[in-house]
Write a protein that holds these residues in place. Structure first.
Motif, PDB file in Angstrom:
ATOM      1  N   LYS A 111      56.642  12.984  54.658  1.00 23.10           N
ATOM      2  CA  LYS A 111      56.289  12.765  56.064  1.00 23.10           C
ATOM      3  C   LYS A 111      55.198  11.710  56.197  1.00 23.10           C
ATOM      4  CE  LYS A 111      54.979  15.064  60.372  1.00 23.10           C
ATOM      5  NZ  LYS A 111      55.230  13.826  61.076  1.00 23.10           N
ATOM      6  N   VAL A 112      54.173  11.774  55.343  1.00 21.80           N
ATOM      7  CA  VAL A 112      53.099  10.781  55.376  1.00 21.80           C
ATOM      8  C   VAL A 112      53.682   9.387  55.163  1.00 21.80           C
ATOM      9  CG1 VAL A 112      51.073   9.932  54.109  1.00 21.80           C
ATOM     10  CG2 VAL A 112      51.238  12.347  54.706  1.00 21.80           C
ATOM     11  N   VAL A 113      54.530   9.256  54.159  1.00 23.75           N
ATOM     12  CA  VAL A 113      55.135   7.958  53.854  1.00 23.75           C
ATOM     13  C   VAL A 113      56.015   7.505  55.006  1.00 23.75           C
ATOM     14  CG1 VAL A 113      56.764   6.755  52.331  1.00 23.75           C
ATOM     15  CG2 VAL A 113      54.970   8.227  51.360  1.00 23.75           C
ATOM     16  N   SER A 114      56.868   8.374  55.490  1.00 26.50           N
ATOM     17  CA  SER A 114      57.778   8.019  56.571  1.00 26.50           C
ATOM     18  C   SER A 114      57.015   7.626  57.832  1.00 26.50           C
ATOM     19  CB  SER A 114      58.721   9.189  56.860  1.00 26.50           C
ATOM     20  OG  SER A 114      59.609   8.848  57.893  1.00 26.50           O
ATOM     21  N   ASP A 115      56.003   8.411  58.206  1.00 24.35           N
ATOM     22  CA  ASP A 115      55.218   8.111  59.412  1.00 24.35           C
ATOM     23  C   ASP A 115      54.488   6.783  59.275  1.00 24.35           C
ATOM     24  OD1 ASP A 115      56.088  10.493  60.490  1.00 24.35           O
ATOM     25  OD2 ASP A 115      54.155  11.527  60.298  1.00 24.35           O
ATOM     26  N   ALA A 116      53.881   6.560  58.118  1.00 24.97           N
ATOM     27  CA  ALA A 116      53.098   5.336  57.915  1.00 24.97           C
ATOM     28  C   ALA A 116      53.997   4.106  57.795  1.00 24.97           C
ATOM     29  CB  ALA A 116      52.216   5.472  56.682  1.00 24.97           C
ATOM     30  N   ALA A 117      55.175   4.277  57.248  1.00 24.02           N
ATOM     31  CA  ALA A 117      56.075   3.148  57.035  1.00 24.02           C
ATOM     32  C   ALA A 117      56.802   2.747  58.306  1.00 24.02           C
ATOM     33  CB  ALA A 117      57.073   3.476  55.933  1.00 24.02           C
ATOM     34  N   GLY A 118      56.916   3.667  59.241  1.00 28.25           N
ATOM     35  CA  GLY A 118      57.575   3.355  60.512  1.00 28.25           C
ATOM     36  C   GLY A 118      58.985   2.834  60.315  1.00 28.25           C
ATOM     37  N   PRO A 119      59.250   1.610  60.804  1.00 30.67           N
ATOM     38  CA  PRO A 119      60.620   1.080  60.733  1.00 30.67           C
ATOM     39  C   PRO A 119      61.071   0.716  59.328  1.00 30.67           C
ATOM     40  CG  PRO A 119      59.120  -0.573  61.614  1.00 30.67           C
ATOM     41  CD  PRO A 119      58.336   0.705  61.504  1.00 30.67           C
ATOM     42  N   VAL A 144      46.353   8.991  50.706  1.00 33.64           N
ATOM     43  CA  VAL A 144      47.576   8.223  50.555  1.00 33.64           C
ATOM     44  C   VAL A 144      47.630   7.149  51.635  1.00 33.64           C
ATOM     45  CG1 VAL A 144      50.116   8.326  50.627  1.00 33.64           C
ATOM     46  CG2 VAL A 144      48.805  10.191  49.555  1.00 33.64           C
ATOM     47  N   ARG A 145      47.860   5.910  51.205  1.00 28.93           N
ATOM     48  CA  ARG A 145      47.997   4.776  52.117  1.00 28.93           C
ATOM     49  C   ARG A 145      49.298   4.064  51.823  1.00 28.93           C
ATOM     50  NH1 ARG A 145      45.114   6.382  55.798  1.00 28.93           N
ATOM     51  NH2 ARG A 145      42.923   5.910  55.856  1.00 28.93           N
ATOM     52  N   VAL A 146      50.043   3.718  52.858  1.00 28.85           N
ATOM     53  CA  VAL A 146      51.340   3.067  52.707  1.00 28.85           C
ATOM     54  C   VAL A 146      51.268   1.672  53.314  1.00 28.85           C
ATOM     55  CG1 VAL A 146      53.802   3.209  53.269  1.00 28.85           C
ATOM     56  CG2 VAL A 146      52.500   5.308  52.817  1.00 28.85           C
ATOM     57  N   ARG A 147      51.726   0.699  52.571  1.00 24.51           N
ATOM     58  CA  ARG A 147      51.740  -0.683  53.044  1.00 24.51           C
ATOM     59  C   ARG A 147      53.174  -1.192  52.982  1.00 24.51           C
ATOM     60  NH1 ARG A 147      47.663  -2.878  54.951  1.00 24.51           N
ATOM     61  NH2 ARG A 147      48.046  -4.879  54.030  1.00 24.51           N
ATOM     62  N   HIS A 148      53.538  -2.005  53.943  1.00 27.62           N
ATOM     63  CA  HIS A 148      54.846  -2.641  53.947  1.00 27.62           C
ATOM     64  C   HIS A 148      54.759  -3.914  54.773  1.00 27.62           C
ATOM     65  CE1 HIS A 148      55.956  -1.598  58.139  1.00 27.62           C
ATOM     66  NE2 HIS A 148      55.179  -0.578  57.911  1.00 27.62           N
ATOM     67  N   ARG A 149      55.708  -4.767  54.548  1.00 21.45           N
ATOM     68  CA  ARG A 149      55.770  -5.988  55.361  1.00 21.45           C
ATOM     69  C   ARG A 149      56.761  -5.756  56.470  1.00 21.45           C
ATOM     70  NH1 ARG A 149      54.347 -11.318  52.532  1.00 21.45           N
ATOM     71  NH2 ARG A 149      52.890 -10.503  51.032  1.00 21.45           N
ATOM     72  N   GLU A 150      56.352  -6.144  57.659  1.00 24.71           N
ATOM     73  CA  GLU A 150      57.255  -5.963  58.810  1.00 24.71           C
ATOM     74  C   GLU A 150      58.150  -7.150  58.986  1.00 24.71           C
ATOM     75  OE1 GLU A 150      55.384  -4.508  62.341  1.00 24.71           O
ATOM     76  OE2 GLU A 150      53.947  -3.374  61.189  1.00 24.71           O
ATOM     77  N   SER A 163      64.064   0.994  53.798  1.00 22.35           N
ATOM     78  CA  SER A 163      64.789  -0.231  54.130  1.00 22.35           C
ATOM     79  C   SER A 163      63.984  -1.492  53.816  1.00 22.35           C
ATOM     80  CB  SER A 163      65.195  -0.226  55.605  1.00 22.35           C
ATOM     81  OG  SER A 163      64.051  -0.141  56.429  1.00 22.35           O
ATOM     82  N   THR A 164      62.673  -1.354  53.700  1.00 19.53           N
ATOM     83  CA  THR A 164      61.784  -2.461  53.356  1.00 19.53           C
ATOM     84  C   THR A 164      60.900  -1.981  52.213  1.00 19.53           C
ATOM     85  OG1 THR A 164      61.735  -3.156  55.678  1.00 19.53           O
ATOM     86  CG2 THR A 164      59.989  -3.994  54.264  1.00 19.53           C
ATOM     87  N   PRO A 165      60.716  -2.796  51.175  1.00 20.48           N
ATOM     88  CA  PRO A 165      59.882  -2.340  50.057  1.00 20.48           C
ATOM     89  C   PRO A 165      58.508  -1.863  50.525  1.00 20.48           C
ATOM     90  CG  PRO A 165      60.922  -4.437  49.541  1.00 20.48           C
ATOM     91  CD  PRO A 165      61.200  -4.168  50.987  1.00 20.48           C
ATOM     92  N   LEU A 166      58.017  -0.811  49.892  1.00 19.76           N
ATOM     93  CA  LEU A 166      56.727  -0.222  50.225  1.00 19.76           C
ATOM     94  C   LEU A 166      55.810  -0.239  49.014  1.00 19.76           C
ATOM     95  CD1 LEU A 166      57.895   3.115  51.946  1.00 19.76           C
ATOM     96  CD2 LEU A 166      57.328   0.967  53.075  1.00 19.76           C
ATOM     97  N   ILE A 167      54.527  -0.195  49.299  1.00 19.48           N
ATOM     98  CA  ILE A 167      53.523   0.090  48.282  1.00 19.48           C
ATOM     99  C   ILE A 167      52.843   1.370  48.752  1.00 19.48           C
ATOM    100  CG2 ILE A 167      51.376  -0.623  47.159  1.00 19.48           C
ATOM    101  CD1 ILE A 167      53.588  -2.489  46.421  1.00 19.48           C
ATOM    102  N   VAL A 168      52.894   2.399  47.928  1.00 15.73           N
ATOM    103  CA  VAL A 168      52.199   3.645  48.228  1.00 15.73           C
ATOM    104  C   VAL A 168      50.966   3.681  47.341  1.00 15.73           C
ATOM    105  CG1 VAL A 168      52.311   6.171  48.300  1.00 15.73           C
ATOM    106  CG2 VAL A 168      54.357   4.812  48.841  1.00 15.73           C
TER     107      VAL A 168
END
Length: 169
Positions: A134-142, A163-169, A150-155
């Motif tokens: 849930k943390v990852v999904s909420d933070a990653a959004g789209p 826990v911090r989630v980063r992704h490029r939009e 659907s877009t590479p993530l860095i957890v």
């Protein structure tokens, strides 16, 4: 409720916006414009808006236009968003655990990836697998569609387990 001396066609009077109350609040919470990403005016406007004061009432109280208040509020919210992003970036740099989650990964596989990396680095995560998803999904959004990344993530996980989630939009 109207009193007998009030006319039915007159609108109910609103309580005046008290700028002194906002100044006391800003002082109480330790706002300092010199060290903040917000100007003093931006902090005033946000404090009033958080108390459901309309932009028109704020404009009256500050002796400016509603359009100016709208612009100040918009700039303040943008500054806060940039500040949050900067903090998240700094935390990601400091995180001893960084897990790259490629596009196409099933969200249900993410907790194991994170737990394994944390175990290797001696970092404890205080999330159950469902909570972590849930943390990852909420933070990653789209960047998460259904169960798929659907877009590479860095957890990233800090030494304190944040826990911090980063992704490029």
């Amino acid at each position: 409720m109207r009193y007998p001396h009030e006319r039915a066609h007159e609108p109910a009077r609103r309580a005046p916006v008290v700028i002194d109350d906002v100044e006391a609040l800003l002082e109480d919470i330790g706002f300092e414009a010199e060290t903040s990403v917000l100007t003093h005016r931006q902090a005033q406007v946000l404090a009033l808006r958080e108390r459901d004061v309309s932009q028109a009432d704020i404009a009256d109280a500050l002796g400016t236009s509603r359009a100016n208040v709208s612009s100040v509020e918009s700039s303040a919210r943008e500054n806060l968003s940039k500040a949050r992003e900067t903090v998240a970036f700094a935390e990601a740099l400091r995180a001893p655990v960084r897990v790259r989650v490629p596009a196409g990964t099933d969200l249900y596989d993410v907790p194991e990836l994170v737990y394994d990396a944390c175990d290797e680095n001696g970092v404890k995560v205080d999330h159950t697998a469902p909570d972590l998803m849930k943390v990852v999904s909420d933070a990653a959004g789209p960047a998460v569609k259904g169960r798929k990344i659907s877009t590479p993530l860095i957890v990233g996980v800090t030494s304190s387990g944040l826990v911090r989630v980063r992704h490029r939009e």
